[in-house]
Each structure stands twice: as C-alpha cells, then as structure tokens.
Scaffold this motif. Structure first.
Motif, PDB file in Angstrom:
ATOM      1  N   ASP A   1     -13.093  -4.193  -2.207  1.00 34.04           N
ATOM      2  CA  ASP A   1     -12.695  -5.294  -1.327  1.00 34.04           C
ATOM      3  C   ASP A   1     -13.021  -6.646  -1.952  1.00 34.04           C
ATOM      4  OD1 ASP A   1     -11.779  -3.467   0.480  1.00 34.04           O
ATOM      5  OD2 ASP A   1     -13.620  -3.456   1.687  1.00 34.04           O
ATOM      6  N   GLU A   2     -14.189  -6.743  -2.601  1.00 34.52           N
ATOM      7  CA  GLU A   2     -14.553  -8.010  -3.244  1.00 34.52           C
ATOM      8  C   GLU A   2     -13.585  -8.365  -4.369  1.00 34.52           C
ATOM      9  OE1 GLU A   2     -18.528  -7.614  -4.553  1.00 34.52           O
ATOM     10  OE2 GLU A   2     -19.406  -7.616  -2.534  1.00 34.52           O
ATOM     11  N   VAL A   3     -13.243  -7.378  -5.176  1.00 31.18           N
ATOM     12  CA  VAL A   3     -12.282  -7.629  -6.265  1.00 31.18           C
ATOM     13  C   VAL A   3     -10.932  -8.035  -5.703  1.00 31.18           C
ATOM     14  CG1 VAL A   3     -11.043  -6.549  -8.171  1.00 31.18           C
ATOM     15  CG2 VAL A   3     -13.472  -6.089  -7.852  1.00 31.18           C
ATOM     16  N   LYS A   4     -10.509  -7.371  -4.624  1.00 25.04           N
ATOM     17  CA  LYS A   4      -9.214  -7.681  -4.009  1.00 25.04           C
ATOM     18  C   LYS A   4      -9.217  -9.099  -3.435  1.00 25.04           C
ATOM     19  CE  LYS A   4      -6.306  -5.962  -0.264  1.00 25.04           C
ATOM     20  NZ  LYS A   4      -6.215  -4.943   0.808  1.00 25.04           N
ATOM     21  N   ASN A   5     -10.300  -9.481  -2.766  1.00 23.01           N
ATOM     22  CA  ASN A   5     -10.376 -10.820  -2.182  1.00 23.01           C
ATOM     23  C   ASN A   5     -10.393 -11.907  -3.262  1.00 23.01           C
ATOM     24  OD1 ASN A   5     -10.432  -9.778   0.404  1.00 23.01           O
ATOM     25  ND2 ASN A   5     -12.675  -9.582   0.400  1.00 23.01           N
ATOM     26  N   LYS A   6     -11.085 -11.618  -4.375  1.00 25.85           N
ATOM     27  CA  LYS A   6     -11.098 -12.605  -5.461  1.00 25.85           C
ATOM     28  C   LYS A   6      -9.698 -12.828  -6.030  1.00 25.85           C
ATOM     29  CE  LYS A   6     -15.859 -11.989  -7.064  1.00 25.85           C
ATOM     30  NZ  LYS A   6     -16.709 -11.497  -8.178  1.00 25.85           N
ATOM     31  N   VAL A   7      -8.958 -11.744  -6.198  1.00 22.03           N
ATOM     32  CA  VAL A   7      -7.587 -11.858  -6.733  1.00 22.03           C
ATOM     33  C   VAL A   7      -6.699 -12.611  -5.764  1.00 22.03           C
ATOM     34  CG1 VAL A   7      -5.554 -10.532  -7.398  1.00 22.03           C
ATOM     35  CG2 VAL A   7      -7.804  -9.792  -8.147  1.00 22.03           C
ATOM     36  N   LEU A   8      -6.844 -12.350  -4.455  1.00 24.06           N
ATOM     37  CA  LEU A   8      -6.025 -13.047  -3.458  1.00 24.06           C
ATOM     38  C   LEU A   8      -6.389 -14.520  -3.384  1.00 24.06           C
ATOM     39  CD1 LEU A   8      -5.967 -10.373  -0.607  1.00 24.06           C
ATOM     40  CD2 LEU A   8      -4.084 -11.018  -2.097  1.00 24.06           C
ATOM     41  N   GLU A   9      -7.681 -14.836  -3.519  1.00 22.36           N
ATOM     42  CA  GLU A   9      -8.075 -16.250  -3.498  1.00 22.36           C
ATOM     43  C   GLU A   9      -7.542 -17.006  -4.706  1.00 22.36           C
ATOM     44  OE1 GLU A   9     -12.259 -16.314  -3.267  1.00 22.36           O
ATOM     45  OE2 GLU A   9     -12.374 -15.583  -1.187  1.00 22.36           O
ATOM     46  N   GLN A  10      -7.497 -16.341  -5.833  1.00 20.91           N
ATOM     47  CA  GLN A  10      -7.059 -17.024  -7.052  1.00 20.91           C
ATOM     48  C   GLN A  10      -5.535 -17.134  -7.140  1.00 20.91           C
ATOM     49  OE1 GLN A  10      -8.714 -15.314 -10.570  1.00 20.91           O
ATOM     50  NE2 GLN A  10      -7.895 -16.878 -11.939  1.00 20.91           N
ATOM     51  N   TYR A  11      -4.827 -16.054  -6.773  1.00 14.56           N
ATOM     52  CA  TYR A  11      -3.377 -16.028  -6.942  1.00 14.56           C
ATOM     53  C   TYR A  11      -2.597 -16.096  -5.634  1.00 14.56           C
ATOM     54  CZ  TYR A  11      -4.643 -14.468 -11.625  1.00 14.56           C
ATOM     55  OH  TYR A  11      -5.177 -14.372 -12.864  1.00 14.56           O
ATOM     56  N   GLY A  12      -3.230 -15.816  -4.503  1.00 19.06           N
ATOM     57  CA  GLY A  12      -2.525 -15.839  -3.233  1.00 19.06           C
ATOM     58  C   GLY A  12      -1.685 -14.583  -3.034  1.00 19.06           C
ATOM     59  N   GLY A  13      -0.826 -14.604  -1.972  1.00 20.22           N
ATOM     60  CA  GLY A  13       0.057 -13.481  -1.684  1.00 20.22           C
ATOM     61  C   GLY A  13      -0.503 -12.527  -0.652  1.00 20.22           C
ATOM     62  N   GLU A  14      -1.404 -13.026   0.180  1.00 14.15           N
ATOM     63  CA  GLU A  14      -1.981 -12.150   1.199  1.00 14.15           C
ATOM     64  C   GLU A  14      -0.965 -11.775   2.272  1.00 14.15           C
ATOM     65  OE1 GLU A  14      -6.024 -12.039   3.997  1.00 14.15           O
ATOM     66  OE2 GLU A  14      -5.477 -13.839   2.827  1.00 14.15           O
ATOM     67  N   GLU A  15       0.044 -12.632   2.448  1.00 13.69           N
ATOM     68  CA  GLU A  15       1.049 -12.332   3.485  1.00 13.69           C
ATOM     69  C   GLU A  15       1.901 -11.127   3.128  1.00 13.69           C
ATOM     70  OE1 GLU A  15       2.680 -15.274   0.537  1.00 13.69           O
ATOM     71  OE2 GLU A  15       0.830 -15.060   1.729  1.00 13.69           O
ATOM     72  N   HIS A  16       1.988 -10.809   1.833  1.00 16.27           N
ATOM     73  CA  HIS A  16       2.802  -9.645   1.438  1.00 16.27           C
ATOM     74  C   HIS A  16       2.092  -8.329   1.697  1.00 16.27           C
ATOM     75  CE1 HIS A  16       5.695 -12.296  -0.433  1.00 16.27           C
ATOM     76  NE2 HIS A  16       4.727 -12.895  -1.108  1.00 16.27           N
ATOM     77  N   LEU A  17       0.793  -8.361   1.931  1.00 13.83           N
ATOM     78  CA  LEU A  17       0.060  -7.126   2.206  1.00 13.83           C
ATOM     79  C   LEU A  17       0.227  -6.664   3.647  1.00 13.83           C
ATOM     80  CD1 LEU A  17      -3.258  -7.919   0.333  1.00 13.83           C
ATOM     81  CD2 LEU A  17      -1.334  -6.567  -0.485  1.00 13.83           C
ATOM     82  N   ALA A  18       0.596  -7.593   4.527  1.00  4.58           N
ATOM     83  CA  ALA A  18       0.796  -7.236   5.936  1.00  4.58           C
ATOM     84  C   ALA A  18       2.187  -6.641   6.092  1.00  4.58           C
ATOM     85  CB  ALA A  18       0.623  -8.470   6.827  1.00  4.58           C
ATOM     86  N   VAL A  19       2.361  -5.407   5.724  1.00  2.76           N
ATOM     87  CA  VAL A  19       3.660  -4.725   5.767  1.00  2.76           C
ATOM     88  C   VAL A  19       3.647  -3.722   6.908  1.00  2.76           C
ATOM     89  CG1 VAL A  19       4.131  -5.006   3.321  1.00  2.76           C
ATOM     90  CG2 VAL A  19       2.830  -3.038   4.079  1.00  2.76           C
ATOM     91  N   PRO A  20       4.806  -3.363   7.437  1.00  3.21           N
ATOM     92  CA  PRO A  20       4.863  -2.349   8.502  1.00  3.21           C
ATOM     93  C   PRO A  20       4.514  -0.972   7.945  1.00  3.21           C
ATOM     94  CG  PRO A  20       7.069  -3.009   7.827  1.00  3.21           C
ATOM     95  CD  PRO A  20       6.115  -3.947   7.151  1.00  3.21           C
ATOM     96  N   PRO A  21       4.295  -0.007   8.807  1.00  2.22           N
ATOM     97  CA  PRO A  21       3.959   1.352   8.329  1.00  2.22           C
ATOM     98  C   PRO A  21       5.102   1.995   7.545  1.00  2.22           C
ATOM     99  CG  PRO A  21       4.299   1.331  10.705  1.00  2.22           C
ATOM    100  CD  PRO A  21       4.252  -0.090  10.282  1.00  2.22           C
ATOM    101  N   LYS A  22       4.758   3.055   6.815  1.00  2.00           N
ATOM    102  CA  LYS A  22       5.750   3.705   5.959  1.00  2.00           C
ATOM    103  C   LYS A  22       6.884   4.328   6.754  1.00  2.00           C
ATOM    104  CE  LYS A  22       2.864   4.728   1.953  1.00  2.00           C
ATOM    105  NZ  LYS A  22       2.344   5.796   1.052  1.00  2.00           N
ATOM    106  N   ALA A  23       6.602   4.740   7.985  1.00  2.00           N
ATOM    107  CA  ALA A  23       7.656   5.347   8.808  1.00  2.00           C
ATOM    108  C   ALA A  23       8.798   4.372   9.049  1.00  2.00           C
ATOM    109  CB  ALA A  23       7.070   5.817  10.133  1.00  2.00           C
ATOM    110  N   LEU A  24       8.456   3.075   9.207  1.00  2.00           N
ATOM    111  CA  LEU A  24       9.507   2.077   9.405  1.00  2.00           C
ATOM    112  C   LEU A  24      10.121   1.651   8.076  1.00  2.00           C
ATOM    113  CD1 LEU A  24       7.776  -0.144  12.102  1.00  2.00           C
ATOM    114  CD2 LEU A  24       9.524   1.587  12.448  1.00  2.00           C
TER     115      LEU A  24
END
Length: 620
Positions: A338-361
């Motif tokens: 989680d720490e590595v993931k948060n560091k990458v998101l803080e540096q490069y952004g793109g957190e909105e793309h992680l909020a995706v619907p479930p695979k069924a949809l």
C-alpha cells in the motif's frame, strides 16, 4: 564321499606350469577307477579313512558337495576346515570408537614454524596442497605467526558386517541434551506465565481443572478402529471400521480406480461420474486437495523460508508461533504494498482510474434478452453491437453501399452493390447489375482477352459493359467471311469446268456419224459417272486444303496477336517504370489469369536468352 584330487585355483595351476614347464597331467581312466575303488573300500571299512591336515579322520560317508572345499581355499588335500567355524583373529573396533572431528586443542600452542609442516597454516598433519585454510599473503613458514592447531590423527576403524550398517555409528548422545534443555526452558516459561495469570485472575484455576478432567476421560476412551490388548500391552489398529463398505466394492468395474491390497488404499475416485460432494468416498487423493490442506502447505512453505532466513520455527513443533508469524508477515507485506502504491499515485497521479466497476459489469454481463434462430438470426431483442475502432468505418462514396474490391469477376475487381468494374464510378444499384453481361459471356471474354494481350485487357474490361459483341464473336465473324469468299471462288471454278465439258460434248456429237450414236451414248453415260466421282473427290480435297489453310491462318493470327500484346506490355511496363511511383495509375484492370499457349509461345520467341553465345553480337 571325499575327493582324493586337489582343487587348485587357476593361478596356482599357472604357477606350477611356469615352474615345471609342463602341462598338468589329466587323470586317466585307470586313475579314476583306482580312486573309485579306494572310496568304496573306505566306505566298507576295508581301507583306512582319509586324514585332514590336522590329523583327524574324515568320515567317508560325507557327501562330496560338503567335503569338497571351494577353489579359493587353496587346499592341497582332503579337508573339512571350510565347514568349521572360522577363527577371526582380526581385532574389530569398539562401539564407541569413531573418527574425531575438528583440531586437537589439548596440545600447547606452537609459536615457531616446524620443519615439514604446512607452509600456509603451520599444522603438521597436512601439506600446503591439502590445506583447507584461506591462502595467506605471507605463509606461516615465513611469518611464524598464527600457527594453526594440528588435526586429530584419525584411527583405523575396522567394522564388522553390522558395524558397517549401524545408522547411529558416531552419534554423540550429548547433542540431544541441547534439545532437552530447550524444551525444559519452554516448559518453565509456560509454568511461570500460568502462575502469573492465576495470581491476576484466581477464577481461571477451576476452569483449568475441569478441562484437565475432560482430557483425562478422553484419554481413557478407545479410538474407533483400534483394539487395546491389556495383557500384551499393545494396540492393534484396524485400517477400517467393520461397518464401512470396502473400497474395492464401491465400483466393481475392473477398469475403474486401482485398489492396492497391500496398503488398502484407493487413491483415485471409484465413481467419477457422480458429484464428489454427493458420494461417500471420492478417493484418497480428494483429501489432499480439500479442507485446510492448502493452508497447511502454505504454512510449511513459510516455515521453510523463515528457517532459511534465521527464524527458528517449525510447523509441527510450534504451529501457533508459526501462524502468528505468518499473519504478521502478511500484514506487513500488505502495508508495504500500500505504501509503494500510494507513493506512485502521489508522484504520477491517476487514482481516479483505479475506481473501476466490478468485473461482472466490465465483461458486459447485462440483463438484455436476445433470442436467436437455429441459423443465427436475431428473432427477439437487439443483437450485440459491433465494436468499432477509432478510425472511420463504413464511409462510402458515389452512392455505393460497398467498398471497392468487394466484387471479383473475370479477373477484375469492382463494387458488389452494382457489380461495376470501374473505380470511383457512380452506383446505380440493381440497374447496374442488369446492364452487365451474363456470366457465360464474361467467361468467354476472359478466355479471348488473354489472346488479345495483357495490355489491351485493362481497356476492354471497361468497354465490355458498353458493347454487347465480344472479341470472340468478332473473330468468328471474320473467319466466316473468309470461308464464304473461298466457297464462292470454288463454285465459280466448278461452273467454268461444267461449261467447258458441255461444249466439248456438243462438238463431238455434231461431227460423229449417226450409226455410232448409240455406242457413244453408252460410253458418254459411263464417262459422266466417272467424271462426277472425280469431281466429288476433287471437292473433298479442296475443302480439306481450305480448312487446313484457314486453321493455319487462325493460328498465325493468334500468334501475331500474342506477339503484339507482348510488345505492348513491354512498352507499357517501360512507361510505368519511367514514371514516379506516386503518379502511377491503379492497376485494378490488370488480368491475372493463366497465359494461353499462344502467349507462352510468343514469350519464348521474345524472351532474352543470357546463355546464348551470340547475344553480344545481336541487336535488340
């Protein structure tokens, strides 16, 4: 029966042969008879018994397979020594004797280099070649410092048959003392912890006493499938309860799961056609992949990895400690991710793309109902839409509903909607299809278009739609005109001949007398018949000649057309090569059919022969 002859080994026979330079004498028939008589006399008691090397008599009634010694005993006479217990004079090593490990520290430390010692470390028990110490920059021979201890001089251990196969040979029982002391420390720590808890909460003492009573009663109960014999103090374990159905009776098919009678195990499922959850027995392999087996395998793997990294833990000895360590490890691992993931998101952004619907949809699983026929057509509902790309699709020009190249006919590309062979033409729909010629006529034009030359076919493909007369029909008309002209000339020649023949007959009839008219009339009838037959023969010959001439002429015309087409193709190719690649015309009307015999012949006449020796002296 005791054999009188000695059984010498081959090596002894060879030695005696070298010493005497004679072959060993073979026993003759007379010697064999004498030995047999002596044996019978010894058995009857008429002759004294044979004596061994120790002076003891040998019973003559002993069979030969017992009295005859093996060849490797190297016996010179009769003996029974090989049948008696052998005195083993060699001393065997004791049970406590074993090779010593390490170095001998009992001797005082040496401060000077000794002659004959290792030049690297200074020990006397090995040389520099056999030294296991790291090579020093300055050896002990020259520095005389840090001289190593001597190794133990290993004893020569002589073991018997059992001693060589002793699995505990060389084991030091003092090593087990460390394990016992470690467990004693753990037990002492548990007692102290329990006493501390009892001081803090005295009510726990009663609960622990009840649990101890329950455990005591459970120990007294026999396990199902076991039988305890109090007299012999042993426990006999039956591999299955008597009420259970035997494994080999689950499926009587001999080709079903294999049953091992020695271990009473059936690893495969005897009834694979049934659901494993519904069957009472699904094979012993089912246990390996069900329940907590996978968790246990993961715990075992984690224990091995932890032990390799210096953590003293065992999956069977300390399962609770292992589980706590594994949970802590997984928790820290997830936190680190989680720490590595948060560091990458803080540096490069793109957190909105992680909020995706479930695979069924995401996999387009919706409630839209679509019903299809047996031929794949949609009967009810809306068909699945075609996924489009980012490029422009289905863009048509000039009223067309299909793209250029969707239709192929007679070696030419065109539009399928109107079957037009002209690129960028205006689409007229079904009227354009009706205006085209029939498929049979198109095939004929394709056959004759090759003879007219590859350069002219591209032009004629467009002219065929405007004209109803094909090139083949034009050729047929020209041939018919030639035949009509040749037929008219032949008819005029025949009329001239008839006139000449009639004039000759009239002059002869006027000059001849009246008496010979009858004879001449008979002769004239015969001659007329002969002339008619000759005329018919001449006509047939002329017709054959004319047909041959016409065929030769047609073949020459075809060859001439093929040669002209070849020359035109060469000229057109030369012109295209001179032009710029971006300005060359689209080559869609080019005929790609196989060449005819005339075209092949024209090519063979016109082609360049590099192997010709006169090529350098000839013009183009």
């Amino acid at each position: 029966m005791v054999s009188s002859g000695s059984r010498l080994p081959l090596s002894m026979l060879l030695q005696t042969k070298e010493a005497t330079d004679e072959e060993p004498r073979k026993a003759s028939r007379e010697d064999w008879r004498k030995a047999k008589e002596l044996e019978e006399a010894r058995k009857a008691g008429n002759a004294p018994a044979a004596v061994d090397e120790e002076g003891r008599d040998i019973n003559p009634h002993i069979p030969q397979y017992i009295s005859s010694a093996p060849w490797y005993y190297n016996t010179a006479g009769p003996t029974l020594k090989h049948q008696r217990p052998q005195d083993d004079n060699s001393t065997r090593s004791g049970i406590d004797e074993w090779y010593k490990r390490g170095v001998d520290t009992s001797k005082p430390l040496v401060t000077k280099y000794r002659k004959g010692a290792c030049e690297n470390c200074g020990a006397m028990t090995h040389k520099r070649v056999d030294c296991m110490e790291r090579p020093r920059k300055v050896g002990a021979k020259f520095s005389a410092t840090q001289i190593a201890h001597d190794e133990f001089i290993q004893p020569n251990i002589v073991s018997d048959y059992d001693g060589k196969r002793d699995r505990w040979a060389g084991y030091d029982p003092a090593n087990h003392r460390e394990i016992v002391e470690e467990y004693l420390k753990i037990e002492q720590a548990k007692r102290e912890l329990r006493a501390q808890k009892l001081k803090e909460n005295p009510d726990l003492a009663e609960e622990q006493d009840e649990e101890a009573d329950e455990d005591r009663y459970v120990d007294e109960v026999d396990m199902p499938g076991t039988k305890v014999d109090s007299k012999q103090r042993i426990t006999v374990r039956n591999l299955r309860i008597r009420e259970d159905t035997a494994k080999y009776l689950r499926n009587l098919d001999p080709n079903s799961a294999y049953y091992d009678p020695k271990t009473r195990s059936m690893r495969d499922n005897p009834t694979p056609q049934l659901n494993p959850e519904e069957t009472e027995f699904a094979g012993e392999n089912f246990v390996r992949y069900s329940g907590d087996i996978q968790k246990h395998a993961q715990a075992q793997l984690f224990a091995w990895e932890a032990y390799g990294k210096g953590v003293d833990v065992h999956v069977l000895a300390e399962p609770t400690k292992l589980e706590l360590l594994q949970k802590e490890y997984e928790k820290k691992k997830s936190q680190f991710k989680d720490e590595v993931k948060n560091k990458v998101l803080e540096q490069y952004g793109g957190e909105e793309h992680l909020a995706v619907p479930p695979k069924a949809l995401l996999l387009a699983q919706t409630e839209n109902y679509v019903e299809y026929s047996r031929y794949g057509k949609v009967i009810k509902g809306q068909d699945k839409p075609i996924i489009r790309s980012r490029f422009e699709e289905d863009v048509y020009i000039n009223n067309h509903t299909t793209v250029w190249g969707s239709h192929w006919s007679n070696g030419c590309w065109g539009y399928k909607c109107c079957e037009s062979m002209i690129k960028n033409s205006y689409c007229v729909g079904e009227n354009g299809k009706a205006a085209t010629i029939k498929p049979a006529m198109e095939n004929e034009t394709a056959e004759t278009g090759i003879a007219l030359g590859e350069s002219e076919t591209s032009k004629k493909c467009a002219e065929i739609h405007a004209k109803s007369i094909t090139p083949k029909e034009e050729l047929q008309e020209s041939l018919e005109e030639q035949q009509q002209q040749s037929g008219a000339s032949s008819e005029s020649k025949e009329l001239d001949r008839k006139k000449n023949s009639s004039g000759e007959s009239n002059s002869e009839s006027d000059s001849a007398p009246d008496d010979s008219k009858r004879d001449r009339s008979k002769e004239s009838k015969k001659s007329k018949k002969k002339r008619k037959k000759e005329k018919k023969r001449q006509q047939r010959r002329e017709e054959k000649k004319l047909s041959k001439k016409s065929e030769v002429k047609v073949e020459k015309d075809k060859l001439q057309l093929a040669l002209e087409a070849e020359e035109a193709n060469e000229r057109r190719a030369a012109e295209l090569l001179r032009q710029d690649e971006r300005k060359r015309p689209y080559n869609s009307m080019y005929d790609v059919k196989a060449p005819t015999e005339e075209e092949i012949e024209a090519y063979m006449l016109k082609r360049r022969r590099d192997e010709d020796p006169m090529l350098a002296f000839m013009g183009k």
